[in-house]
Every structure is written in C-alpha cells, then in structure tokens.
Design a protein around this motif. Structure first.
Motif, PDB file in Angstrom:
ATOM      1  N   LEU A 176       0.915  -1.148  -0.023  1.00  0.00           N
ATOM      2  CA  LEU A 176       0.025  -0.106   0.110  1.00  0.00           C
ATOM      3  C   LEU A 176       0.896   1.209  -0.011  1.00  0.00           C
ATOM      4  O   LEU A 176       0.511   2.415  -0.589  1.00  0.00           O
ATOM      5  N   SER A 177       1.889   1.138   0.895  1.00  0.00           N
ATOM      6  CA  SER A 177       2.906   2.282   1.011  1.00  0.00           C
ATOM      7  C   SER A 177       3.597   2.768  -0.373  1.00  0.00           C
ATOM      8  O   SER A 177       3.630   3.840  -0.878  1.00  0.00           O
ATOM      9  N   TYR A 178       3.765   1.696  -1.409  1.00  0.00           N
ATOM     10  CA  TYR A 178       4.391   1.912  -2.590  1.00  0.00           C
ATOM     11  C   TYR A 178       3.252   2.684  -3.544  1.00  0.00           C
ATOM     12  O   TYR A 178       3.500   3.520  -4.384  1.00  0.00           O
ATOM     13  N   LEU A 179       2.178   1.914  -3.341  1.00  0.00           N
ATOM     14  CA  LEU A 179       1.128   2.584  -4.281  1.00  0.00           C
ATOM     15  C   LEU A 179       0.832   4.060  -4.016  1.00  0.00           C
ATOM     16  O   LEU A 179       0.562   4.846  -4.785  1.00  0.00           O
ATOM     17  N   LEU A 180       0.672   4.252  -2.568  1.00  0.00           N
ATOM     18  CA  LEU A 180       0.589   5.553  -2.222  1.00  0.00           C
ATOM     19  C   LEU A 180       1.652   6.561  -2.773  1.00  0.00           C
ATOM     20  O   LEU A 180       1.293   7.523  -3.192  1.00  0.00           O
ATOM     21  N   LEU A 181       2.901   6.239  -2.528  1.00  0.00           N
ATOM     22  CA  LEU A 181       4.028   7.054  -2.831  1.00  0.00           C
ATOM     23  C   LEU A 181       3.959   7.182  -4.328  1.00  0.00           C
ATOM     24  O   LEU A 181       4.295   8.493  -4.746  1.00  0.00           O
ATOM     25  N   CYS A 182       3.809   6.461  -5.290  1.00  0.00           N
ATOM     26  CA  CYS A 182       3.737   6.191  -6.745  1.00  0.00           C
ATOM     27  C   CYS A 182       2.564   7.319  -7.251  1.00  0.00           C
ATOM     28  O   CYS A 182       2.974   8.072  -7.901  1.00  0.00           O
ATOM     29  N   LEU A 183       1.392   7.056  -6.575  1.00  0.00           N
ATOM     30  CA  LEU A 183       0.472   7.957  -7.114  1.00  0.00           C
ATOM     31  C   LEU A 183       0.476   9.431  -6.598  1.00  0.00           C
ATOM     32  O   LEU A 183       0.069  10.526  -7.131  1.00  0.00           O
ATOM     33  N   GLU A 184       0.974   9.532  -5.101  1.00  0.00           N
ATOM     34  CA  GLU A 184       1.353  10.976  -4.668  1.00  0.00           C
ATOM     35  C   GLU A 184       2.301  11.544  -5.377  1.00  0.00           C
ATOM     36  O   GLU A 184       2.351  12.881  -5.828  1.00  0.00           O
ATOM     37  N   SER A 185       3.463  10.633  -5.909  1.00  0.00           N
ATOM     38  CA  SER A 185       4.446  11.390  -6.721  1.00  0.00           C
ATOM     39  C   SER A 185       3.767  12.164  -7.868  1.00  0.00           C
ATOM     40  O   SER A 185       4.410  13.131  -8.691  1.00  0.00           O
ATOM     41  N   ALA A 186       2.793  11.309  -8.503  1.00  0.00           N
ATOM     42  CA  ALA A 186       2.096  11.880  -9.877  1.00  0.00           C
ATOM     43  C   ALA A 186       1.459  13.143  -9.611  1.00  0.00           C
ATOM     44  O   ALA A 186       1.362  14.014 -10.272  1.00  0.00           O
ATOM     45  N   VAL A 187       0.431  13.071  -8.349  1.00  0.00           N
ATOM     46  CA  VAL A 187       0.150  14.268  -8.053  1.00  0.00           C
ATOM     47  C   VAL A 187       0.915  15.364  -7.684  1.00  0.00           C
ATOM     48  O   VAL A 187       0.564  16.544  -8.450  1.00  0.00           O
ATOM     49  N   HIS A 188       1.884  15.331  -7.014  1.00  0.00           N
ATOM     50  CA  HIS A 188       2.835  16.452  -6.902  1.00  0.00           C
ATOM     51  C   HIS A 188       3.547  16.839  -7.973  1.00  0.00           C
ATOM     52  O   HIS A 188       3.986  17.891  -8.043  1.00  0.00           O
ATOM     53  N   ARG A 189       3.901  16.060  -8.887  1.00  0.00           N
ATOM     54  CA  ARG A 189       4.357  16.490 -10.299  1.00  0.00           C
ATOM     55  C   ARG A 189       3.506  17.123 -11.074  1.00  0.00           C
ATOM     56  O   ARG A 189       3.738  17.472 -12.236  1.00  0.00           O
ATOM     57  N   GLY A 190       2.066  17.256 -10.734  1.00  0.00           N
ATOM     58  CA  GLY A 190       1.169  17.977 -11.564  1.00  0.00           C
ATOM     59  C   GLY A 190       0.586  17.068 -12.700  1.00  0.00           C
ATOM     60  O   GLY A 190      -0.283  17.415 -13.480  1.00  0.00           O
ATOM     61  N   ARG A 191       0.696  15.576 -12.341  1.00  0.00           N
ATOM     62  CA  ARG A 191      -0.065  14.502 -13.493  1.00  0.00           C
ATOM     63  C   ARG A 191      -1.586  14.414 -12.937  1.00  0.00           C
ATOM     64  O   ARG A 191      -1.846  14.554 -11.995  1.00  0.00           O
ATOM     65  N   THR A 192      -2.446  13.788 -13.882  1.00  0.00           N
ATOM     66  CA  THR A 192      -3.900  13.665 -13.323  1.00  0.00           C
ATOM     67  C   THR A 192      -3.866  12.534 -12.764  1.00  0.00           C
ATOM     68  O   THR A 192      -3.618  11.250 -13.313  1.00  0.00           O
ATOM     69  N   VAL A 193      -4.443  12.452 -11.534  1.00  0.00           N
ATOM     70  CA  VAL A 193      -5.108  11.210 -11.098  1.00  0.00           C
ATOM     71  C   VAL A 193      -6.550  11.333 -10.605  1.00  0.00           C
ATOM     72  O   VAL A 193      -6.966  12.574 -10.212  1.00  0.00           O
ATOM     73  N   SER A 194      -7.507  10.356 -11.118  1.00  0.00           N
ATOM     74  CA  SER A 194      -8.749  10.440 -10.987  1.00  0.00           C
ATOM     75  C   SER A 194      -9.412  10.921  -9.617  1.00  0.00           C
ATOM     76  O   SER A 194      -8.760  10.510  -8.554  1.00  0.00           O
TER      77      SER A 194
END
Length: 1076
Positions: free
Chosen positions: A294-312
């Motif tokens: 779970l921690s890896y999933l959160l880190l990966c998706l949070e990284s996308a959010v912080h880089r300005g990428r789109t997450v649903s």
C-alpha cells in the motif's frame, strides 16, 4: 431482523453443504493451474445451494454445478454458465488457472453491468466459489500447526482457519512469530483469498461473524458489495461502541491491505487505471512484491499528483482514506511495529487510538521525552509520514485535526478546508495568543518529520522541484537516496536562495519565496533544522540543556559560538549570517517588534529583499516608546551576536569585505575589525594622505557600526569583561542599553579598578575626539544639535553645544549633559582635543614635571590645565593656548565643578563654608565667590592655594571673574570700550578708572573692585612664591622693601669680598709650588 435471519439461514445452509460435499485441496499451478499449491487434485465441489448468493437460483444451474468432475480437476473455464464471459473477457492462457479466471471475470465491469442469459448464474457461481475457498482443506495442515491454540475443534467454524492464517501472516511480517514460518506459496494463497473476499464482507467469514452486530449498529444502511461495508466499518473502528473482537478483525484486514493494496476492492477499482497510467504496478505476477504494498502505491500516485499529473478524483478519495488509516493506527505499518516496539512499550503504551501512538513516537523522536528513538524506528516513522503525506492535507492526521480545530477556525478560516497552506498558517501562529498548547505539540511533532524531507511540503515541492533538480541533483518524489542526509536538499536550496547575481545559480523567484517562508517558520525551533540538530547534538546537551524555552536553544548556541565544536559552529555561524541578511527568519523577534516596525520601519519592512535594512532600523529606534521589552532584548541579543563575527552584520560585511581582506586579514571578531578599520581611517586622516585606504562605502558603514556599538557596553566585549566586576559593585541596578551603564561608570570613574579605569579613559578619549560616538550626549542633545549645530562639523559638535550652553533656548537636560562633558574634559588635557592641539608646545615647556611624574595609564586630575592657568596669569602662553585657557577659566569661574583641583582640595571647605551655594541648581560662580570671601577661614594650605590662584587668575582677566564682570559690565562698556580684551588690559583699565577721581564708576562695580584689591593685597602677603618672578614681585610690593633690598645687597658684597680673599690665597700657593 433481516440480517440476523439471513445469517441463521447461511449457517444452516453451510451445515447442509458440509454434509453433502467433499472438500478437497486445490492443485498447484503447475498441475491444475489453480495457483493454490501442491494439494490433491480433486477440487472443492460447488455446493448445490449457493450460500449467501442473492436472488433465486434456478434448478438447472444447481444441477450444472453438481455434475461429476473429470479426474484431472475441476476448471471454472469448463462451466457452461461462464463460457461466454470467459471467451469474451479473458485471455486464453488464463483458462487453465481457476484463480486467474476468477480474477479476470470479477475485475471486468461487464460481469456486473451487462448480465444477460446465463451470466447471472456465472456471477453466482463465482461468488459461491470464493466462499468455498475459505473452507479449503489445503489450509488445514498449516492451520493445525500454527493455530492449534486458537481454532476450535470444528476447524471450519466461522472461517477461523483463514482468519488464523491471516493473523499468522501479519505476525510474520512484523517478525513476532518466527517459530512457525509459512511457506511462500501458502502466503500467496492466503493473500489471494483475502483479495477475492474484498468486494463483499460476507466472504470474510471470521470478520462477518465478528462484526455482524457492529455492522447493524454503524452500517445498517450500507449496501453490501464493492467493499462498502468494509469502508464503513473501518471509519468507525475507534468508536467507543465498537466491539473489541470486530476491531481486531478489522485491524487484521487493514494490515493485509497494507501488505497488498488489492485486498481493498474499492482502492483497487478506483485506482486501477491510474496505476496502469503511471506505471505503478509493473510486476503483476508477484502479488506481495514491493509494488503491491500500500505504501508503494500511495507514494507512486502521490508522486504523480505532486508532479502535476492527473489522478482521478475517485482514486484520490480512496488514497485519502487509506492515508488517514495509516496515521490513525500505527500497527498497520509492519516496520513501525517491528522497529519501534521498545519505544511503544516504554513511552507510548495505552495510546493506541486516533493516531496518538504515532504522535507519541514522533514526540520521542524529537527528543521531547528526554530520550531518542532507534535509527530504524526513526526511519520507519519517516517512511510512514512520507507514505501518508499529511503535509498535503492536515485532515489525514486526526490527532492534529482535533487538537488544532479551534486555531484553524480562528486564525486560518480564510484558507479552504484541506488546503496545504493550513499547516503553513498554523506554523505562522505558533507561539502566538491564538495557538493552544495541544495544537502546538501536535504541530511540532509532525513538522519535525516534514522538515527532514523537503518533498513533504507540497507547496515547496511544487515551486522548487525544477530548481532542486537543477541545483541539488534531487531524485523523484517517491525516490530517496541514502547518500543525501535529512534536510540536505533544503539546505542546498536556501544556500542558493541568498546568492547575488554575481554569484549566479540563483533560485527562481517563486521558489525563493517558498524557501524564505519555510526558513521563517522553522527558525522557531532548533529541532526543525535537521542539519543543525545533528551537528549540535553534543553542544546542545553541554551548553543549552536548561534552555528549553521558545527560541532559547538557538540563542544559547549563538552565545557559546566560540565554544562550539567545529561542525556545530559552522552551521550556527551560517544560520546567523543568513539571519543578518533576512531578519524575518527570526520570526519571534519580528512578532515582538511589530509595533515599532509599523511606526518607524514600515518603509523597509515592505521590501521584498531585506539586506539588513530592517535590523538597522530596529537598532536605530531601539529606545522609541513603541519598543517593548521583548523586542529590545531580541535586538540587543542580535547585536551582541554580531560582535562575534563581522560576517554576522550583513551590510557591514557587504560594504567592507574587500577592505577587511586587504587591511585586516585573519581578523574575525567584528569589534576588532571595526577597530582595525577605524585606526586605518584615523591614521590616513592625520597624515593627510591623498587617497584613503578604506573605501568610501566602507567608511560610511563603519560610522554606523561605531555609533551602534556606543549604545551598549556589552557591544564592546573587551571593555565589558574588564569592567564586569565594577558593574556589579558600583552599578548593580543600572540597566544595559541606552549607554546608561557606560554613563554610570563614567560618573564613578575614581572608584573603578585600574583595568576598567584605563578602558573607560580610552573610550572617553575617543568620544571627545569624535562626539558622535558619545551616545548619551547625542541622545539627550539631539534636538539642541538640530537647533544650534546644524552647520557644525561632526567633530565640533561638543564645542558648538558648549558655546550655546547658556542660551535661553537650551534644553536643561542637554545643558546638564554638556556640563558633565566639560567636567570630564577639564580632568585631563588629553580629553580636550582642541586644547591639546593649541597647547602642544606650551604643555611640555611649562608642565613637564607633571607629565614626568604621571604614568600613561593615570589621569592627571586637572594638574596640567591648572599649570596652564598659572602661566596664563603670568601672560606666558602662546596665543592659541591662551585663548583656550581663557575659555576654560571663564567656564570654570561660573561652575566650581569644572575645576578638578579646586574640587579635590576644597571639598571640605565647600561643604562646610559654602554648602548653600554648592547645592544651587544653577551655578553662576557663587561657590568661588564664597571661597574668596572666606579665604581667611580656610585652614588647609592646598585649598588656600587654589583660592589664591583663583584671585591671581581673575586679576589677569576680568572675564574670568563672573561676579566682577557682571557688576562692571556697564563701566567696561563706557570706560574701556576701546581696550582690547585679554592679557589683563581691561582689568588694568578698571583699576585706573577706580584711582581716577574724575571717573564715577557704578557703586556695585566700585565695591567689587575694592574688595578684589583687598583680596589681592592679602594674597600677596600669604601666597608662597612659586618662582623667581613671584619672589621679585612680592619683594617689590612689600612694605619692608628697602630693608629687604639692603640685606640682599649686603649679602652680595660679603660674598664678593670672600671671593676676592679666597682667590688671592689660591694664587700665592700656586706660585710657591712653581718656584720649587
């Protein structure tokens, strides 16, 4: 109740199914392709009554599901009811694996959305198959070994086998149970069963039976399916009404989710597309690999959010829930349980709910409980904070949210709820009236870990990620480097934030603003600076163990800067240098000084670039009425710290760094640098060099520094150290600052120790040469200088004030201060630079014996000036020196305190004979007149001599006798207007007018002149002759002049005759010797 009835029906149906069916283990993927390990080939036969399946079941379906299977093993792909969905949705290579088919079919939306024909029976078949997995005898051998003390005799009772194995799996991950390790393939099977039961809580039999009452209590209106009941129960896990058994079952489920996010149906469903889009689950064949955590999933998706990428939005909503879950319950993180076990038992037992344990660990990690955590525990805490990312939304941290709710509602109500700026707002109100204690603690505990990873401040990361990659060689948001210590990236950023254009490689404007914001906030607590805390851990314990108040630790380190270890001294020095450029970093000081900033420094406080202007303004206005005690103490402390290194004064450093390198190399302390540069400037000025060695901009700033140093004796460290004991003995109640302590020492100069006296004298000598350095004089006489001396040169200010001292417009306080400085100047000619220059030839000529007896370190107590006064009466001084002595005589004739010798030798007579005159507020020569009138009553010879000198001096010039001059002012105007003043000419004019019967003088003038003549006559009788000229004068004016001259003549004749006689005898003896 409907639910309890359904449960009873399920129990009945399960008992029937157990009687009708034979439950066998599933074959391994290599054999049967079902993915459940090496077990007997016969599969579990689907029950002919579909347990828990919603809706009616057609007899044909039941018949189809109860048909005999082939010996090679039963395959889901062979079921007619699922054939259409299978061929349409699932790749052919998965058909031989029952679990792969199951996963494929249940993950496709079409299975639940487009049911048609036999699909309804397929979905029910799948549901029933998943339920039967929980009663698979393949788990029995492991369960009997691991769970023998937990499960009942009926090994399939209420799903206890799976539940026990799940708990064992969790314990093994936390390394709490090493006695019965579970095989890797079995672990995969347990996790796969947990995944397959993630959509409907009925499929987790143990959790279902443990939480059925709680479900009715908290989630009665929540429809089963898609993991909704799980989510509902998770949200109520720490409610008081939640049963302990249900809470335990929910915690086990959450721990499985933390190991494999697929155990959460809602998270998997919401984030499936985003995971694929951002390449977060590359290894799909390893359900328990790193990518499944779970921690890896959160880190990966949070990284996308912080880089300005789109997450649903759905995925971000699910992430928020699980980030909150990780913060609320530390036990969901195996690393925390494993590595922080000792700290939890020692410091944090009994605080399990609502994130309290985690905050307790954070507090221990900060060192607030007098001990520190293990390095592995610290790392586990840091990793958890990064995974949960509470910096992006404070609501994730329930303990912080509850503690700070009132502060947010009052101080931060203008910020949108959940905005990252909420944390920044809370930091800005730290240690203010709006902050509450509990919120302060929770906030600092969280900020301690956020400060160790710059990425955890989302605003900073957003604005600075480009600069960090360009200047600091950073990794991605979810990547870390063991080679880069905590806080290293931020340290790199703030070093570049204050670079000049010439130095290059500067931060972008937006990034610099954020770096400054963080610096201002984190300066409130030393522990929020990882580099500082790490390097100064030893020094903090050695020097600052008792300094635990707000901001005291950094102040303590700065106070002991010379004593710190090299690494700590370097980081404290760099931070102090940074503060000198941007004083806003001292947030507590800025808050305390807001009134004076708004009143006197608003023009410089609004500047985007400080460059030391604000601190300079605060120093200049340190004694304004708006200045409170906290601000004064803070400004003074910063001034004291600046004395330790000239680099700590930004404006001085920038103006004089080249001059320091050239003229004062290897000098570090600011006071020594100032002395070095000031000496260079003075020498160049005295030698009239064409080009000053110190640059103009440095000379200007040097003047500012000299003026600031004169305000507080502590800003002169060597002077302060020499006089420390004298201060405690003579001035214990005098406050520092405003030059009050220095003034106290000056007034008690005679009582000072030798070392302190020498220092004070040197200081006064410098102040007399440059009156602008006399802080008290400039402060008290500020308005009078503007009124009388606007055109005067800076070095002639005191002279200008003395000339206007008796003006009706002169302020009484300033007049009193001028008198003090006059008294000081008359104690030693070296303190009167104008006199010293005018009489540089006369002093060694006439007063050499005094200079010979005196040492360089002692004051002359007015002896040299007294000597020059006598020579003035004899009219033997050079014109320039005579003019200066005349001024001194005129001044001291009006105020006896300006005559040190008179004060010293006539102290008893003044207090006894002239007490009333001495206490008069306005001195106009009353004391001198009193002493003259009482000359016959004076017993002490030294005092009598001083009074006689006064009479002698007044005979030389009428201007030095203020009483006589006042009485005869009109007669001087009428009778002596054409007579040039000086050398006793006007006094002779008055005496001739007195003897001339044709001239009628004013009665008061006539009376005063007659009194003076009587005094001079008496003085001539009793005054001892100090030289041959005085002796001749006394003889010629004596009534026995003829007798004295006769005796002198007779003595000379006798001496001549004796000489003749001796000469004749000597001559005869010589001749007789020659004849032989």
């Amino acid at each position: 109740m409907a639910a309890s009835g359904r449960v009873q029906l399920l129990l009945l149906l399960m008992s029937v199914s157990f009687c009708l069916c034979t439950v066998q283990g599933l074959k391994a993927p290599s054999g049967n392709g079902n993915g459940l390990g090496n077990q007997p080939a016969n599969p579990p036969v689907p029950v002919n009554i579909i347990i828990g399946a919603p809706g009616p079941v057609a007899p044909a379906a039941v018949a189809a599901m109860t048909q005999p299977r082939r010996a090679t093993g039963w395959k889901l792909a062979e079921e007619q009811s699922c054939w259409d969905d299978l061929t349409r949705l699932c790749p052919k290579h998965t058909w031989s694996n029952n679990l792969a088919v199951l996963e494929c079919l249940q993950d496709r939306k079409e299975v639940t959305r487009d049911l048609g024909g036999g699909d309804v029976f397929c979905s029910r078949l799948l549901w029933n198959y998943k339920l039967n997995l929980t009663m698979d005898p393949k788990f029995e051998s492991v369960a009997m070994e691991i769970c023998k003390s937990t499960i009942t005799e009926d090994i399939h009772s209420q799903g206890e086998v799976i539940a026990c194995l799940e708990k064992a799996l969790v314990r093994e991950a936390e390394q709490q149970d090493q006695a019965h390790p579970i095989r890797e393939e079995c672990k995969k099977s347990i996790m796969r069963v947990a995944e397959l039961s993630s959509d409907d809580f009925h499929l987790d039999r143990f959790l279902y039976f443990s939480c059925r009452d709680d479900r009715e209590r908290f989630c009665e209106n929540t429809q089963a399916g898609e993991g909704k009941v799980y989510k509902c129960l998770f949200s109520h896990k720490f409610e008081e009404a939640m049963s302990e058994k249900c809470r335990e079952a929910l915690t086990t489920r959450q721990k499985l989710i933390s190991q494999d996010y697929k155990v959460s149906y809602s998270l998997t469903k919401a984030c499936k597309a985003d995971l694929r889009k951002h390449r977060c689950n590359l290894d799909t064949n390893m359900p328990r690999a790193r990518e499944a955590r779970l921690s890896y999933l959160l880190l990966c998706l949070e990284s996308a959010v912080h880089r300005g990428r789109t997450v649903s939005e759905d995925c971000q909503g699910e992430m928020l829930e699980y980030r909150r879950m990780l913060i609320e319950d530390f036990s969901l993180s195996p690393e925390i349980v494993l590595h922080c076990r000792g700290e939890i038992e020692t410091h944090c037992s009994g605080l399990h709910r609502k994130g309290r344990t985690l905050h307790c660990l954070m507090r221990v990690g900060r060192g607030d409980k007098g001990s520190t955590v293990d390095g592995l525990c610290q790392s586990a805490l840091q990793n958890l904070i990064q995974a949960a990312d509470p910096g992006s939304d404070y609501r994730i941290d329930r303990a912080l949210n509850e503690a700070c709710e009132s502060v947010i509602q009052t101080a931060c109500k203008h910020i949108r709820n959940g905005d990252p700026m909420i944390l920044s707002c809370l930091m800005e109100h730290l240690y203010t009236e709006k902050m509450v204690e509990d919120c302060e603690h929770r906030l600092l505990e969280l900020q301690y870990f956020i400060s160790r990873d710059w990425k955890l401040d989302p605003i900073l990361y957003k604005k600075c990620q480009g600069d960090a990659a360009r200047l600091c060689h950073t990794h991605g948001w979810n990547e870390t480097s063991e080679l880069m210590p905590p806080g290293a990236v931020f340290s790199c950023l703030y070093r570049h934030a204050y670079r000049t254009e010439e130095q290059g490689r500067r931060l972008s404007r937006d990034c610099k603003v954020e770096v400054q914001r963080i610096l201002h906030q984190r300066a409130l607590d030393v522990k929020l600076d990882p580099d500082l805390q790490k390097r100064c851990l030893t020094d903090l314990g050695k020097w600052c163990s008792e300094k635990t108040g707000t901001g005291q630790e950094l102040e303590c380190l700065q106070d002991h800067l010379e004593d710190l270890l090299s690494g700590c001294g370097e980081v404290v020095g760099n931070l102090t240098e940074l503060q000198s450029e941007d004083i806003h970093i001292e947030a507590l000081l800025i808050r305390a000084c807001q009134p004076v900033i708004q009143s006197h420094c608003h023009d410089v406080s609004d500047n985007q670039v400080d460059s030391g202007d604000l601190m300079e303004c605060l120093v200049q206005n340190k004694h304004q009425k708006e200045m409170n005690r906290k601000c004064t103490v803070g400004v003074t402390h910063f001034q004291l710290i600046q004395m330790k290194d000239f680099r700590f004064s930004y404006k001085f450093k920038m103006a004089c760094k080249e001059d320091v390198l050239k003229l004062c190399p290897n000098i570090k302390k600011k006071v020594d640098v100032v002395i070095c540069l000031s000496t260079t400037v003075r020498n160049d000025t005295l030698q009239d060099v064409k080009e000053q060695r110190v640059s103009l901009k440095c000379r200007k700033q040097l003047r500012v520094e000299e003026l600031e140093m004169s305000e507080d004796i502590r800003l002169e460290p060597e002077l302060y150290e020499e006089c420390k004991s004298d201060i405690g003995r003579l001035c214990p109640s005098v406050a520092f600052g405003n030059a009050q302590m220095m003034e106290c020492l000056k007034e008690r100069k005679k009582q000072l120790s030798q070392q302190c006296h020498q220092r004070v004298f040197k200081l006064q000598e410098g102040e007399m040469v440059d009156p602008e350095l006399d802080y008290q004089l400039m402060r008290v006489c500020k308005q009078m200088i503007k009124r009388f001396c606007t055109d005067a040169d800076a070095k002639n200010l005191l002279q200008c004030l003395k000339q206007n001292k008796n003006s009706e417009l002169m302020d009484p306080k300033c007049k009193q201060m001028i008198t003090k400085r006059q008294i000081t100047q008359n104690t030693d000619y070296r303190l009167n630079p104008i006199l010293r220059k005018a009489c540089k030839a006369d002093i060694p000529k006439f007063c050499q014996p005094i200079l010979t007896k005196a040492s360089d370190d002692s004051e002359l107590e007015g002896q040299v000036i007294g000597c020059l006064k006598l020579k003035y009466a004899d009219q033997r001084l050079s014109p320039d020196c005579e003019d200066q002595i005349r001024v001194i005589l005129q001044e001291s004739a009006l105020d006896y305190r300006l005559d040190p010798q008179l004060q010293i030798h006539c102290a008893e007579e003044i207090s006894g004979l002239c007490a009333e005159e001495a206490v008069a507020q306005e001195q106009t020569g009353q004391v001198e007149e009193c002493l003259k009138a009482n000359l016959l009553k004076i017993k002490h010879d030294r005092c009598k001599k001083e009074v006689l000198n006064l009479l002698k001096e007044s005979k030389a010039d009428v201007f030095v006798d203020p009483v006589l001059h006042t009485a005869c002012a009109l007669d001087l105007k009428h009778q002596c207007a054409a007579v040039t003043p000086g050398r006793g000419r006007q006094m002779s004019c008055l005496l001739e007018s007195l003897q001339d019967k044709r001239v009628r003088l004013q009665p008061e003038c006539k009376k005063r002149l007659q009194d003076r003549m009587d005094m001079w006559s008496y003085a001539a009788k009793v005054a001892p002759a100090e030289g041959f000229s005085d002796l001749a004068l006394q003889v010629m004016t004596s009534p026995s002049k003829n007798y004295i001259l006769f005796i002198i003549s007779l003595g000379v004749i006798v001496l001549f005759l004796v000489g003749l006689l001796c000469g004749r005898i000597t001559k005869r003896v010589t001749r007789e010797l020659k004849d032989r």
